[in-house]
Design a protein around this motif. Structure first.
Motif, PDB file in Angstrom:
ATOM      1  N   MET A   3       0.905  -1.055  -0.095  1.00 58.34           N
ATOM      2  CA  MET A   3       0.094   0.210  -0.181  1.00 58.34           C
ATOM      3  C   MET A   3       0.819   1.414   0.154  1.00 58.34           C
ATOM      4  N   ALA A   4       0.529   2.068  -0.672  1.00 56.66           N
ATOM      5  CA  ALA A   4       1.495   3.639  -0.839  1.00 56.66           C
ATOM      6  C   ALA A   4       1.378   4.134   0.275  1.00 56.66           C
ATOM      7  N   VAL A   5       2.275   5.049   0.527  1.00 56.99           N
ATOM      8  CA  VAL A   5       2.245   5.974   1.805  1.00 56.99           C
ATOM      9  C   VAL A   5       1.084   6.821   1.809  1.00 56.99           C
ATOM     10  N   ASN A   6       0.803   7.161   0.515  1.00 54.93           N
ATOM     11  CA  ASN A   6      -0.380   8.315   0.676  1.00 54.93           C
ATOM     12  C   ASN A   6      -1.728   7.643   0.265  1.00 54.93           C
ATOM     13  N   SER A   7      -1.975   6.454   0.679  1.00 57.87           N
ATOM     14  CA  SER A   7      -3.044   5.635   0.633  1.00 57.87           C
ATOM     15  C   SER A   7      -4.363   6.106   1.554  1.00 57.87           C
ATOM     16  N   ILE A   8      -5.469   6.787   0.802  1.00 55.79           N
ATOM     17  CA  ILE A   8      -6.445   7.127   1.566  1.00 55.79           C
ATOM     18  C   ILE A   8      -7.741   6.222   1.048  1.00 55.79           C
ATOM     19  N   ASN A   9      -8.547   5.249   1.797  1.00 57.15           N
ATOM     20  CA  ASN A   9      -9.623   4.602   1.208  1.00 57.15           C
ATOM     21  C   ASN A   9     -10.649   4.334   2.306  1.00 57.15           C
ATOM     22  N   VAL A  10     -11.782   5.222   2.403  1.00 48.07           N
ATOM     23  CA  VAL A  10     -12.696   5.022   3.304  1.00 48.07           C
ATOM     24  C   VAL A  10     -14.059   4.954   2.687  1.00 48.07           C
ATOM     25  N   THR A  11     -14.846   4.154   3.320  1.00 55.46           N
ATOM     26  CA  THR A  11     -16.326   4.301   2.919  1.00 55.46           C
ATOM     27  C   THR A  11     -17.234   4.618   4.031  1.00 55.46           C
ATOM     28  N   MET A  12     -18.197   5.306   3.696  1.00 57.26           N
ATOM     29  CA  MET A  12     -19.092   5.915   4.872  1.00 57.26           C
ATOM     30  C   MET A  12     -20.505   6.230   4.390  1.00 57.26           C
ATOM     31  N   PRO A  13     -21.632   6.319   5.396  1.00 53.88           N
ATOM     32  CA  PRO A  13     -22.875   6.472   4.799  1.00 53.88           C
ATOM     33  C   PRO A  13     -22.749   8.021   4.337  1.00 53.88           C
ATOM     34  N   VAL A  14     -23.511   8.311   3.382  1.00 59.78           N
ATOM     35  CA  VAL A  14     -23.724   9.844   2.984  1.00 59.78           C
ATOM     36  C   VAL A  14     -24.213  10.579   4.156  1.00 59.78           C
ATOM     37  N   PRO A  15     -23.438  11.525   4.259  1.00 60.93           N
ATOM     38  CA  PRO A  15     -23.972  12.497   5.463  1.00 60.93           C
ATOM     39  C   PRO A  15     -25.632  12.856   5.310  1.00 60.93           C
ATOM     40  N   GLY A  16     -26.405  12.657   6.350  1.00 60.63           N
ATOM     41  CA  GLY A  16     -27.689  13.236   6.133  1.00 60.63           C
ATOM     42  C   GLY A  16     -28.538  12.517   5.345  1.00 60.63           C
ATOM     43  N   SER A  17     -28.282  11.294   5.064  1.00 63.84           N
ATOM     44  CA  SER A  17     -29.038  10.373   4.105  1.00 63.84           C
ATOM     45  C   SER A  17     -29.298   8.935   4.896  1.00 63.84           C
ATOM     46  N   SER A  18     -30.602   8.767   4.644  1.00 66.63           N
ATOM     47  CA  SER A  18     -31.063   7.602   5.308  1.00 66.63           C
ATOM     48  C   SER A  18     -31.632   6.529   4.434  1.00 66.63           C
ATOM     49  N   GLY A  19     -31.261   6.388   3.033  1.00 69.68           N
ATOM     50  CA  GLY A  19     -31.416   5.684   2.020  1.00 69.68           C
ATOM     51  C   GLY A  19     -30.223   4.636   1.864  1.00 69.68           C
ATOM     52  N   PHE A  40      -0.951  13.729  -2.206  1.00 67.10           N
ATOM     53  CA  PHE A  40      -2.410  13.111  -1.819  1.00 67.10           C
ATOM     54  C   PHE A  40      -3.590  13.705  -2.672  1.00 67.10           C
ATOM     55  N   TRP A  41      -3.861  12.960  -3.570  1.00 67.48           N
ATOM     56  CA  TRP A  41      -5.059  13.543  -4.308  1.00 67.48           C
ATOM     57  C   TRP A  41      -6.085  12.622  -4.154  1.00 67.48           C
ATOM     58  N   ILE A  99     -14.250   7.835  -0.285  1.00 69.03           N
ATOM     59  CA  ILE A  99     -13.163   8.796  -0.222  1.00 69.03           C
ATOM     60  C   ILE A  99     -12.039   8.038  -0.342  1.00 69.03           C
ATOM     61  N   ARG A 100     -11.269   8.350  -1.501  1.00 65.18           N
ATOM     62  CA  ARG A 100      -9.923   7.288  -1.961  1.00 65.18           C
ATOM     63  C   ARG A 100      -9.173   8.094  -2.706  1.00 65.18           C
ATOM     64  N   ASN A 101      -7.878   7.730  -2.838  1.00 62.91           N
ATOM     65  CA  ASN A 101      -7.073   8.474  -3.950  1.00 62.91           C
ATOM     66  C   ASN A 101      -7.386   8.293  -5.433  1.00 62.91           C
ATOM     67  N   ALA A 102      -7.159   9.414  -5.888  1.00 64.66           N
ATOM     68  CA  ALA A 102      -7.534   9.692  -7.292  1.00 64.66           C
ATOM     69  C   ALA A 102      -6.674   8.416  -8.155  1.00 64.66           C
ATOM     70  N   ARG A 103      -7.419   8.273  -9.286  1.00 64.38           N
ATOM     71  CA  ARG A 103      -6.770   7.156 -10.016  1.00 64.38           C
ATOM     72  C   ARG A 103      -6.538   7.850 -11.556  1.00 64.38           C
ATOM     73  N   ILE A 104      -5.611   7.359 -12.319  1.00 69.01           N
ATOM     74  CA  ILE A 104      -5.500   7.598 -13.763  1.00 69.01           C
ATOM     75  C   ILE A 104      -6.792   7.678 -14.405  1.00 69.01           C
ATOM     76  N   GLU A 105      -7.638   6.664 -14.255  1.00 72.08           N
ATOM     77  CA  GLU A 105      -8.894   6.387 -15.104  1.00 72.08           C
ATOM     78  C   GLU A 105      -9.943   7.478 -14.432  1.00 72.08           C
ATOM     79  N   ASP A 106      -9.660   8.253 -13.188  1.00 67.98           N
ATOM     80  CA  ASP A 106     -10.467   9.265 -12.890  1.00 67.98           C
ATOM     81  C   ASP A 106     -10.277  10.790 -13.737  1.00 67.98           C
ATOM     82  N   MET A 107      -9.487  10.864 -14.247  1.00 66.52           N
ATOM     83  CA  MET A 107      -8.906  12.319 -14.647  1.00 66.52           C
ATOM     84  C   MET A 107     -10.060  12.973 -15.299  1.00 66.52           C
TER      85      MET A 107
END
Length: 142
Positions: free
Chosen positions: A1-17, A67-68, A23-31
């Motif tokens: 895992m890269a030093v700058n790795s971010i990968n968090v999954t969470m409920p949408v704030p204020g959503s009950s659905g 860290f993108w 929230i994760r690191n940007a990837r080339i395919e996201d450009m």
């Protein structure tokens, strides 16, 4: 895992659905999707080449000095934030924070910023962190 790795999954704030935000690191395919987000907010007026010059953007996404992070919901990039780390000078700069108009008010910008701050501080990468802001349109002020 890269030093700058971010990968968090969470409920949408204020959503009950039960929708989940990632929230994760940007990837080339996201450009392109990242560029679409910045265009939604700023048009084609964003002054930092890092966002619209694909070669510079690719280099930053692939660099261990950046860290993108992006916020992703239902396959759509709805937030983006960049930190650049100068390990030699022990300084970091946050820049380019943006959240889609539809998802403002959910604290996404702050959440992305805090996740990266925590990662940088946990790894003792820098002694100082600062942020830059640009107001090329009035959109981010609302």
């Amino acid at each position: 895992m890269a030093v700058n790795s971010i990968n968090v999954t969470m409920p949408v704030p204020g959503s009950s659905g039960g929708r989940m935000l990632r929230i994760r690191n940007a990837r080339i395919e996201d450009m392109r999707r990242i560029q679409v987000l910045y265009t939604e907010i700023y048009g084609h007026k964003y002054p930092i080449p890092l966002i619209f010059d694909r070669a510079i953007m690719r280099a930053a996404i692939e660099s261990p000095d950046y860290f993108w992070v992006v916020s992703e919901l239902d396959g759509r990039i709805i937030g983006s934030l960049i930190y650049v780390v100068d390990a030699r000078q022990r300084i970091s700069k946050a820049l380019g924070a943006v959240v889609s108009k539809t998802f403002r008010g959910l604290n996404l910008g702050n959440t992305m910023m805090q996740l990266v701050l925590n990662a940088i501080m946990k790894r003792n990468l820098v002694d100082m962190i600062y942020a830059t802001t640009r107001t090329v349109t009035t959109a981010p002020q609302h």
